[in-house]
Every structure is written in C-alpha cells, then in structure tokens.
Design a protein around this motif. Structure first.
Motif, mmCIF file in Angstrom:
data_model
loop_
_atom_site.group_PDB
_atom_site.id
_atom_site.type_symbol
_atom_site.label_atom_id
_atom_site.label_comp_id
_atom_site.label_asym_id
_atom_site.label_seq_id
_atom_site.Cartn_x
_atom_site.Cartn_y
_atom_site.Cartn_z
ATOM 1 N N ARG A 12 0.825 -1.219 0.000
ATOM 2 C CA ARG A 12 0.000 0.000 0.000
ATOM 3 C C ARG A 12 0.857 1.267 0.000
ATOM 4 N NH1 ARG A 12 -3.420 -3.860 1.485
ATOM 5 N NH2 ARG A 12 -5.658 -3.476 1.444
ATOM 6 N N CYS A 13 2.012 1.221 0.679
ATOM 7 C CA CYS A 13 2.914 2.394 0.679
ATOM 8 C C CYS A 13 3.498 2.625 -0.713
ATOM 9 C CB CYS A 13 4.053 2.202 1.678
ATOM 10 S SG CYS A 13 3.573 2.495 3.391
ATOM 11 N N ILE A 14 3.767 1.536 -1.429
ATOM 12 C CA ILE A 14 4.324 1.674 -2.785
ATOM 13 C C ILE A 14 3.352 2.436 -3.675
ATOM 14 C CG2 ILE A 14 4.871 0.321 -4.877
ATOM 15 C CD1 ILE A 14 6.102 -1.772 -2.928
ATOM 16 N N LEU A 15 2.059 2.142 -3.512
ATOM 17 C CA LEU A 15 1.036 2.818 -4.327
ATOM 18 C C LEU A 15 0.600 4.149 -3.708
ATOM 19 C CD1 LEU A 15 -1.202 -0.288 -5.059
ATOM 20 C CD2 LEU A 15 0.443 0.744 -6.588
ATOM 21 N N GLU A 37 0.576 6.707 3.228
ATOM 22 C CA GLU A 37 1.791 7.517 3.073
ATOM 23 C C GLU A 37 2.931 6.922 3.894
ATOM 24 O OE1 GLU A 37 2.524 9.951 1.063
ATOM 25 O OE2 GLU A 37 0.513 9.991 0.199
ATOM 26 N N PRO A 38 4.076 6.607 3.266
ATOM 27 C CA PRO A 38 5.201 6.098 4.056
ATOM 28 C C PRO A 38 5.763 7.168 4.994
ATOM 29 C CG PRO A 38 5.778 6.272 1.710
ATOM 30 C CD PRO A 38 4.350 6.682 1.829
ATOM 31 N N LEU A 64 10.846 7.409 -12.070
ATOM 32 C CA LEU A 64 10.163 8.552 -11.454
ATOM 33 C C LEU A 64 9.951 8.278 -9.973
ATOM 34 C CD1 LEU A 64 7.383 9.137 -14.142
ATOM 35 C CD2 LEU A 64 9.501 10.425 -13.871
ATOM 36 N N GLU A 65 10.156 9.302 -9.154
ATOM 37 C CA GLU A 65 10.004 9.089 -7.716
ATOM 38 C C GLU A 65 8.535 9.221 -7.315
ATOM 39 O OE1 GLU A 65 12.340 11.448 -4.958
ATOM 40 O OE2 GLU A 65 11.294 10.469 -3.298
ATOM 41 N N VAL A 66 7.912 8.093 -7.058
ATOM 42 C CA VAL A 66 6.489 8.072 -6.691
ATOM 43 C C VAL A 66 6.280 8.821 -5.378
ATOM 44 C CG1 VAL A 66 4.550 6.547 -6.097
ATOM 45 C CG2 VAL A 66 6.165 5.869 -7.875
ATOM 46 N N THR A 67 7.234 8.677 -4.443
ATOM 47 C CA THR A 67 7.093 9.308 -3.133
ATOM 48 C C THR A 67 7.225 10.832 -3.190
ATOM 49 O OG1 THR A 67 9.328 8.410 -2.863
ATOM 50 C CG2 THR A 67 7.620 7.457 -1.517
#
Ligand code: SF4
Length: 347
Positions: free
Chosen positions: A84-87, A91-92, A102-105
């Motif tokens: 779930r954090c990856i998507l 929120e991590p 691309l940096e998803v975070t």
C-alpha cells in the motif's frame, strides 16, 4: 511527508501493443529504498502520540519489468503495508519508491493520479473491494472513465466485454452485481478492473488467500497467462510460501517489518539462508514422498511491533540465537547470485 509540487511529470503516454505504457527507464521497473512506515498510537488526556507501531522498518527491493517478486511472512509482518505504501494508498513515514525512473514518493496529487494507471492493486477480499451497488460494467467502466480511456459509451462497452473475456468471464456478466458471483469470479472481476487501465505493475495483495485451493490454482494460472500476454510485473503478497513458489521469480521473506531474506525462488526453496525462512519452508508439504523435511516449530508468537525486540527481531524465536543476536541487528548481506539474507550465521 509533503511532496513538493510539480517535481515529477506524469509518465509519457506512449502505449505499446499490449496496451500498457512503453518502457522509459533502463533500470528496474520498481525500486523501493529504505521504506519505513510507523503508525502513531494516540492516547492520554490530550490524544497525543504516545507510541508507534513499527509496521515497516527499512525495506528495500527492486522488481524488474515482467518479473514477479513474491513477498511472504506471517500476518502483521508488514507485507500488505509495504504494498500500500508503494502505491501511496498509505503515506510512508520515510524512504523512497521509484517507478520507471520517477520518484512516486515525491509526486504531487496530479502526477500520482496519472501514475496510478501504471500501478494497480488486486485485493485479498474481492467482495469487500467491489461496490455491491454497482454492476460489473460500472465497476470496470469507472476505471476507464477516471483515466478517460473510452471516448464513447459504445467504446467503453466494447472494452468491458474484451476485459471480461480476457479474465475468463462471459460478456453477459457485465449487467450483474458482485453478490451474484462466486469468490473466484469476483476475484476475476477485480483483475479485470485492474487490467482496464493497462497497468505495468500489479500489487497482488493476498489475491487467493480467501479462495478454495482448486480455485486458487485457476486464479494463479490466469495471473501467469496475463503476465505473459501483457508483460506485467507483479508484487505478489502471500502469507504462505507454497502459494508464491510457483508464480514468483524471486521471493522476499519479511519478519516484523524487515526483509530477512530475498533470493530467486529456486535458491530460496532449495538453500534457504535464514532460520525464519527454514522454519516457514519446513511447514510446506513436499509432493515427493522420498524427500523429507524436518518440521521446525517456532516457539511463541510474532513479537509486538510496538516494541520490537532489540538486535535481530527474530532472536526470541530463533533456534540458533547467540548473544550477539540480542544486541546487534544483522544487515541484509549479499551472498552472491542476488541472494541476500540478514542473519549473523552468514558472517
Ligand atoms: Fe537467529 Fe541470530 Fe540469525 Fe537472528 S541473527 S536469525 S537470532 S541466528
């Protein structure tokens, strides 16, 4: 974490013959670096933060294009939270996630929405994840509408028919509601919904755990067929090593928020290098009666993730605990051939 606005552009919208977005970046498709998720626990007179659950504690791995990485571990080890954090459904707390360079975070809301087309999820409980008031056509059509993937109602219906056939359902099923289907069929609807936007990576969060064993095999076979057809990558989360063996190229074993071993499926099943993996494997039935594996019964429960044990998190249950294990956390050591394990026995 508050992502800066406009630091990341949405992925370029070039579409390959499989329908998904063409490769932009030469490295791994997905790269997770030092991912941490702590859930605050509130209490006291003023509802302040009094403690935290260490759900994930520095998880790193990669997934290549067309690869399946299995993630296994007991309930509460952080595997679903990782997915779930990856998507960014959660929120991590720290760490970074990179998808195709691309940096998803660091993505803002708009970029994240555009990127969600490429990264989808299939949930464990297909009934809970499908709106009971919507027909199958509306459920799948919603995904098409959000990403503007059909220019007319007719085109949307054609795509829905195509998707239903792709997952082994009948076009007539589009007028029905989720409660009219069996568990396996509902999971197929969930898969069709994920496929509707032509993703490149699907997080499969225990997709067969709620299904009968015979149906599990059918759904896994379907996922394998779809992977080959559309060159999909999977992060396949399960609590059972026997489920991931068949479908995974590599497997990561998690314990109390950390990866303790990661290797090719073959190496991990034949030559595990972490006592926790050995214990999990000892519970997996072997089809060949000539081969025998001694069952390792672990004492105690998984420790409380609010106050994880010092040193190696596994030391209170490990049959090989040494004094050093109680003090020093082992690092995930490279043992060659992409095999990594976090245990002082490998030093
Ligand atoms: Fe067991 Fe020590 Fe290895 Fe941890 S580091 S798995 S306690 S031997």
């Amino acid at each position: 974490m508050s992502p800066p606005a406009n630091t990341v552009n949405p992925p370029a919208n070039t579409v390959n013959p499989g329908g998904n977005v063409a490769r932009q970046h030469p490295g791994p498709l997905l790269e997770v670096r030092g991912l941490v998720k702590h859930f605050p626990i509130r209490g006291g007179l003023f509802g302040g933060v009094i403690d935290k659950v260490h759900a994930i504690d520095g998880v790193s791995f990669t997934v290549d294009e067309g690869e399946t990485l299995g993630v296994v571990g007991e309930s509460g080890c952080g595997k679903s939270t990782t997915g779930r954090c990856i998507l960014r459904l959660i929120e991590p707390t720290a760490g970074t996630v990179w998808f195709d360079g691309l940096e998803v975070t660091a993505m803002n809301r708009q970029a994240l929405r555009a990127n969600s087309r490429a990264m989808q999820i299939i949930f464990q409980d297909p009934f809970a994840s499908l709106n009971p008031r919507m027909t199958v056509a509306s459920i799948i059509g919603e995904a098409l509408a959000i990403h503007r993937l059909a220019s007319s109602r007719t085109q949307a219906e054609q795509r829905i028919v195509e998707l239903l056939e792709t997952v082994g359902l009948h076009p007539d099923h589009m007028r029905r509601f989720p409660h009219e289907f069996s568990g396996g069929q509902r999971q197929r609807i969930g898969i069709a919904r994920a496929l509707a936007v032509s993703p490149r990576l699907i997080v499969c969060d225990e997709p067969v755990s709620a299904l009968d064993v015979s149906i599990q095999a059918q759904v896994i076979n379907l996922l394998e067929d779809l992977q080959e057809r559309f060159r999909l990558s999977y992060l396949f989360i399960a609590h059972d090593l026997s489920v991931v063996e068949h479908i995974s190229d590599r497997v990561a074993v998690m314990y109390l928020g950390r990866i303790v071993e990661i290797a090719s499926s073959k190496a991990l099943y034949r030559h595990p290098r972490h006592p926790y993996t050995e214990a999990l494997l000892s519970a997996v039935p072997i089809p060949d009666p000539a081969l025998k594996r001694k069952r390792i019964v672990l004492g105690g429960e998984v420790p409380n993730p609010i106050h994880p044990p010092a040193g190696c998190h596994f030391h209170p249950r490990c049959p090989h605990t040494m004094e050093r294990c109680r003090i020093e956390a082992p690092i995930l050591r490279d043992l060659g051939n992409r095999h990594h394990a976090a245990c002082h026995l490998n030093d």
